[in-house]
Design a protein around this motif. Structure first.
Motif, PDB file in Angstrom:
ATOM      1  N   ALA A 193      15.050  40.126  59.749  1.00 13.86           N
ATOM      2  CA  ALA A 193      16.041  40.139  60.840  1.00 13.86           C
ATOM      3  C   ALA A 193      17.398  39.657  60.340  1.00 13.86           C
ATOM      4  CB  ALA A 193      15.550  39.260  61.991  1.00 13.86           C
ATOM      5  N   ALA A 194      17.378  38.620  59.490  1.00 13.20           N
ATOM      6  CA  ALA A 194      18.635  38.107  58.946  1.00 13.20           C
ATOM      7  C   ALA A 194      19.300  39.139  58.037  1.00 13.20           C
ATOM      8  CB  ALA A 194      18.373  36.815  58.162  1.00 13.20           C
ATOM      9  N   TYR A 195      18.498  39.855  57.285  1.00 12.51           N
ATOM     10  CA  TYR A 195      19.053  40.896  56.421  1.00 12.51           C
ATOM     11  C   TYR A 195      19.675  42.016  57.262  1.00 12.51           C
ATOM     12  CZ  TYR A 195      19.569  43.926  52.380  1.00 12.51           C
ATOM     13  OH  TYR A 195      20.100  44.700  51.382  1.00 12.51           O
ATOM     14  N   GLN A 196      18.997  42.363  58.364  1.00 11.27           N
ATOM     15  CA  GLN A 196      19.543  43.397  59.248  1.00 11.27           C
ATOM     16  C   GLN A 196      20.851  42.917  59.862  1.00 11.27           C
ATOM     17  OE1 GLN A 196      18.325  46.606  59.779  1.00 11.27           O
ATOM     18  NE2 GLN A 196      20.345  46.776  60.734  1.00 11.27           N
ATOM     19  N   ALA A 197      20.918  41.615  60.181  1.00 12.08           N
ATOM     20  CA  ALA A 197      22.149  41.058  60.733  1.00 12.08           C
ATOM     21  C   ALA A 197      23.295  41.164  59.734  1.00 12.08           C
ATOM     22  CB  ALA A 197      21.922  39.598  61.129  1.00 12.08           C
ATOM     23  N   VAL A 198      22.985  40.980  58.450  1.00 14.00           N
ATOM     24  CA  VAL A 198      24.007  41.147  57.407  1.00 14.00           C
ATOM     25  C   VAL A 198      24.482  42.593  57.365  1.00 14.00           C
ATOM     26  CG1 VAL A 198      24.401  41.165  54.913  1.00 14.00           C
ATOM     27  CG2 VAL A 198      23.280  39.219  55.986  1.00 14.00           C
ATOM     28  N   GLU A 199      23.547  43.527  57.397  1.00 12.99           N
ATOM     29  CA  GLU A 199      23.922  44.940  57.373  1.00 12.99           C
ATOM     30  C   GLU A 199      24.773  45.301  58.592  1.00 12.99           C
ATOM     31  OE1 GLU A 199      20.208  47.066  56.986  1.00 12.99           O
ATOM     32  OE2 GLU A 199      20.406  47.112  54.805  1.00 12.99           O
ATOM     33  N   ASP A 200      24.405  44.742  59.735  1.00 12.11           N
ATOM     34  CA  ASP A 200      25.184  44.998  60.949  1.00 12.11           C
ATOM     35  C   ASP A 200      26.586  44.407  60.829  1.00 12.11           C
ATOM     36  OD1 ASP A 200      23.001  46.274  62.012  1.00 12.11           O
ATOM     37  OD2 ASP A 200      22.338  44.549  63.206  1.00 12.11           O
ATOM     38  N   ALA A 201      26.665  43.219  60.246  1.00 12.56           N
ATOM     39  CA  ALA A 201      27.956  42.535  60.149  1.00 12.56           C
ATOM     40  C   ALA A 201      28.925  43.250  59.218  1.00 12.56           C
ATOM     41  CB  ALA A 201      27.747  41.095  59.683  1.00 12.56           C
ATOM     42  N   VAL A 202      28.394  43.906  58.184  1.00 13.36           N
ATOM     43  CA  VAL A 202      29.279  44.582  57.226  1.00 13.36           C
ATOM     44  C   VAL A 202      29.491  46.048  57.586  1.00 13.36           C
ATOM     45  CG1 VAL A 202      28.584  43.024  55.379  1.00 13.36           C
ATOM     46  CG2 VAL A 202      27.386  45.194  55.659  1.00 13.36           C
ATOM     47  N   SER A 203      28.812  46.520  58.627  1.00 14.42           N
ATOM     48  CA  SER A 203      28.953  47.920  59.014  1.00 14.42           C
ATOM     49  C   SER A 203      30.342  48.211  59.577  1.00 14.42           C
ATOM     50  CB  SER A 203      27.887  48.269  60.062  1.00 14.42           C
ATOM     51  OG  SER A 203      28.113  49.547  60.601  1.00 14.42           O
ATOM     52  N   ARG A 223      30.721  37.889  59.080  1.00 16.22           N
ATOM     53  CA  ARG A 223      30.012  38.296  57.864  1.00 16.22           C
ATOM     54  C   ARG A 223      29.526  37.072  57.091  1.00 16.22           C
ATOM     55  NH1 ARG A 223      33.526  43.281  55.215  1.00 16.22           N
ATOM     56  NH2 ARG A 223      33.877  44.456  57.139  1.00 16.22           N
ATOM     57  N   ARG A 224      30.413  36.082  56.978  1.00 13.26           N
ATOM     58  CA  ARG A 224      30.054  34.870  56.228  1.00 13.26           C
ATOM     59  C   ARG A 224      28.852  34.168  56.872  1.00 13.26           C
ATOM     60  NH1 ARG A 224      34.567  32.937  56.602  1.00 13.26           N
ATOM     61  NH2 ARG A 224      35.480  33.842  54.737  1.00 13.26           N
ATOM     62  N   GLU A 225      28.863  34.054  58.177  1.00 13.25           N
ATOM     63  CA  GLU A 225      27.755  33.414  58.872  1.00 13.25           C
ATOM     64  C   GLU A 225      26.460  34.211  58.710  1.00 13.25           C
ATOM     65  OE1 GLU A 225      27.508  30.436  60.360  1.00 13.25           O
ATOM     66  OE2 GLU A 225      29.512  30.102  59.533  1.00 13.25           O
ATOM     67  N   ALA A 226      26.586  35.531  58.703  1.00 12.08           N
ATOM     68  CA  ALA A 226      25.397  36.371  58.521  1.00 12.08           C
ATOM     69  C   ALA A 226      24.789  36.150  57.141  1.00 12.08           C
ATOM     70  CB  ALA A 226      25.758  37.848  58.721  1.00 12.08           C
ATOM     71  N   PHE A 227      25.635  36.078  56.113  1.00  8.58           N
ATOM     72  CA  PHE A 227      25.138  35.827  54.761  1.00  8.58           C
ATOM     73  C   PHE A 227      24.542  34.423  54.649  1.00  8.58           C
ATOM     74  CE2 PHE A 227      27.790  39.447  53.331  1.00  8.58           C
ATOM     75  CZ  PHE A 227      26.850  40.087  52.529  1.00  8.58           C
ATOM     76  N   LYS A 228      25.174  33.470  55.315  1.00 12.61           N
ATOM     77  CA  LYS A 228      24.669  32.097  55.285  1.00 12.61           C
ATOM     78  C   LYS A 228      23.283  32.029  55.925  1.00 12.61           C
ATOM     79  CE  LYS A 228      25.891  27.400  56.768  1.00 12.61           C
ATOM     80  NZ  LYS A 228      26.897  26.574  57.490  1.00 12.61           N
ATOM     81  N   ALA A 229      23.129  32.693  57.060  1.00 15.38           N
ATOM     82  CA  ALA A 229      21.832  32.717  57.741  1.00 15.38           C
ATOM     83  C   ALA A 229      20.784  33.404  56.886  1.00 15.38           C
ATOM     84  CB  ALA A 229      21.968  33.423  59.094  1.00 15.38           C
ATOM     85  N   LEU A 230      21.187  34.450  56.177  1.00 18.83           N
ATOM     86  CA  LEU A 230      20.243  35.146  55.305  1.00 18.83           C
ATOM     87  C   LEU A 230      19.785  34.233  54.177  1.00 18.83           C
ATOM     88  CD1 LEU A 230      18.715  37.626  54.356  1.00 18.83           C
ATOM     89  CD2 LEU A 230      20.779  38.380  53.162  1.00 18.83           C
TER      90      LEU A 230
END
Length: 419
Positions: A66-76, A161-168
């Motif tokens: 889910a965290a990885y998907q959030a990263v993909e969503d954030a950079v989309s 994006r930064r928060e998404a990577f941090k969560a990942l």
């Protein structure tokens, strides 16, 4: 008599510290309560611990996905914040263009105010200049505001994006912990079932039987072979009728997610058997033979690294056992040697993956150092741990220590008749 090593560490991790390893959830709690000593767990308790560890691991993997998907969503490009940032940038660029046009209109109006102009022309030119200046002022304000809005929108997008990577990164760390707990719990359960089903006595730890490794490298390169030495010493007050050396090698790629041990082989030779021989699947080297009190035996080991091996991290476990008619013993500490693996020249480094990574367990201290794994006091030697990165790729190889250590500890020893 069956010979076994005590799996106190795996039991401790799997049963006595469930809050540390077995309760990994998407919340990724940072605090870890101290373990409380408990009595030796039953098979039923270990089965429950193993089931809980599996569940925690499955949840951690799902959370990481889910965290990885959030990263993909954030950079989309279609992410709402990214769309807003792009829209704000376009508006700022258009406002800047409008300001340039307004400034040019002011310049043109000034050019029309010539000495040769009639009164009517001068009046018209002055009016045009005033209007142009007013428009330029409005355009400048609009451009300034639009630029500020664009920068603010970009910051929101970057922060997301930064928060998404941090969560990942945090999710990957939790997955590593959960996998470490699962590995230990499974090993503890296997150990307990073996003891329950087969019975028999245990070999005792023998502090006087020591294993020392010298010349072990801190780094190896794919396509090369490195030789080092092992000395097993009988420092006890009794003779040992048969002494065996245990040696195994384990490795992962840089991500820590892929086992690359197939690219590494240990070979051995000795004065009595100089031809190089591969350490077989039993992982025991039968060449030292008898050792009287105070005597030692030397073995040469060679680590062969296949040219196709990717960059990564590895470690070896080396220990000794002895067998007498009246009993047997084990070196309490195994020499653990950690090393880095460098890919062959021209071989590209593997790209980071989003695969669930191995668990963060205990690691030997320092690259290339030899440190003990203690099986007497109920704990693997805690000499460091690796952290999850804040990007998709994570620091690899951390779980290989705990996983390999559990394998080392849970391995069935030979019977006296077998050796």
């Amino acid at each position: 008599m069956k010979i076994r090593r005590v799996l106190a560490t795996a039991v401790a991790i799997a049963v006595t510290t469930p809050a540390v390893m077995l309760s990994v959830t998407p919340a990724f709690a940072d605090t870890k309560p101290a373990a409380q000593p408990q009595a030796k767990p039953t098979v039923k308790e270990l089965e429950k611990a193993a089931a809980e560890a599996q569940k925690a691991y499955d949840e951690a993997v799902a959370a990481e996905e889910a965290a990885y998907q959030a990263v993909e969503d954030a950079v989309s490009e279609t992410a709402p914040l990214n769309v807003a940032a792009e829209k704000a940038r376009k508006a700022a660029d258009e406002a800047a263009t409008a300001k340039t046009t307004a400034d040019e209109a002011v310049t043109d109006a000034l050019d029309d105010l010539t000495e040769a102009a009639t009164d009517a022309e001068r009046e018209a030119a002055e009016k045009a200049l005033a209007e142009a200046k007013a428009a330029a002022t409005v355009a400048a304000t609009t451009a300034e505001t639009a630029e500020a809005d664009a920068k603010a929108a970009l910051k929101l997008s970057d922060d997301a994006r930064r928060e998404a990577f941090k969560a990942l990164g945090k999710a990957q760390g939790a997955t590593k912990q959960a996998l470490a707990a699962k590995t230990a719990a499974d090993a503890a359960l296997a150990r307990a079932k073996e003891e329950e089903n087969q019975g028999g006595g245990e070999c005792l730890d023998e502090p006087g039987l020591t294993t020392v490794v010298t010349g072990f490298p801190s780094k190896v390169t794919a396509g090369t072979a490195t030789t080092f030495s092992v000395r097993v010493t009988n420092g006890t007050d009794k003779d040992m009728e048969k002494v065996l050396t245990y040696a195994s090698v384990h490795a992962t790629d840089k991500s820590g997610a892929k086992d690359i041990a197939k690219y590494l082989k240990l070979k051995w030779s000795s004065a009595s058997s100089p031809k190089w021989k591969t350490v077989d699947g039993d992982l025991y080297i039968d060449t030292i033979g008898a050792l009287k009190r105070g005597e030692h035996g030397d073995i040469k080991l060679r680590l062969d690294v296949d040219a196709k091996a990717p960059a990564g991290q590895g470690l070896t476990f080396i220990a000794g056992d002895y067998f007498n008619k009246d009993g047997c013993g084990l070196t309490p500490d195994a020499a653990v040697n950690k090393f880095d693996i460098k890919a062959a020249a021209g071989k590209p480094a593997p790209k980071p993956t989003k695969t669930a990574a191995a668990g963060s367990g205990v690691t030997p201290q320092g690259s290339g150092s030899s440190v003990p794994v203690n099986t007497t006091n109920g704990s693997l030697a805690a000499t460091g741990s690796s952290d999850a990165t804040a990007q998709i790729a994570l620091a690899g190889g951390a779980a290989v220590v705990l996983g390999a250590g559990a394998m080392f500890l849970v391995r069935r020893r030979r019977t006296g008749a077998d050796v």
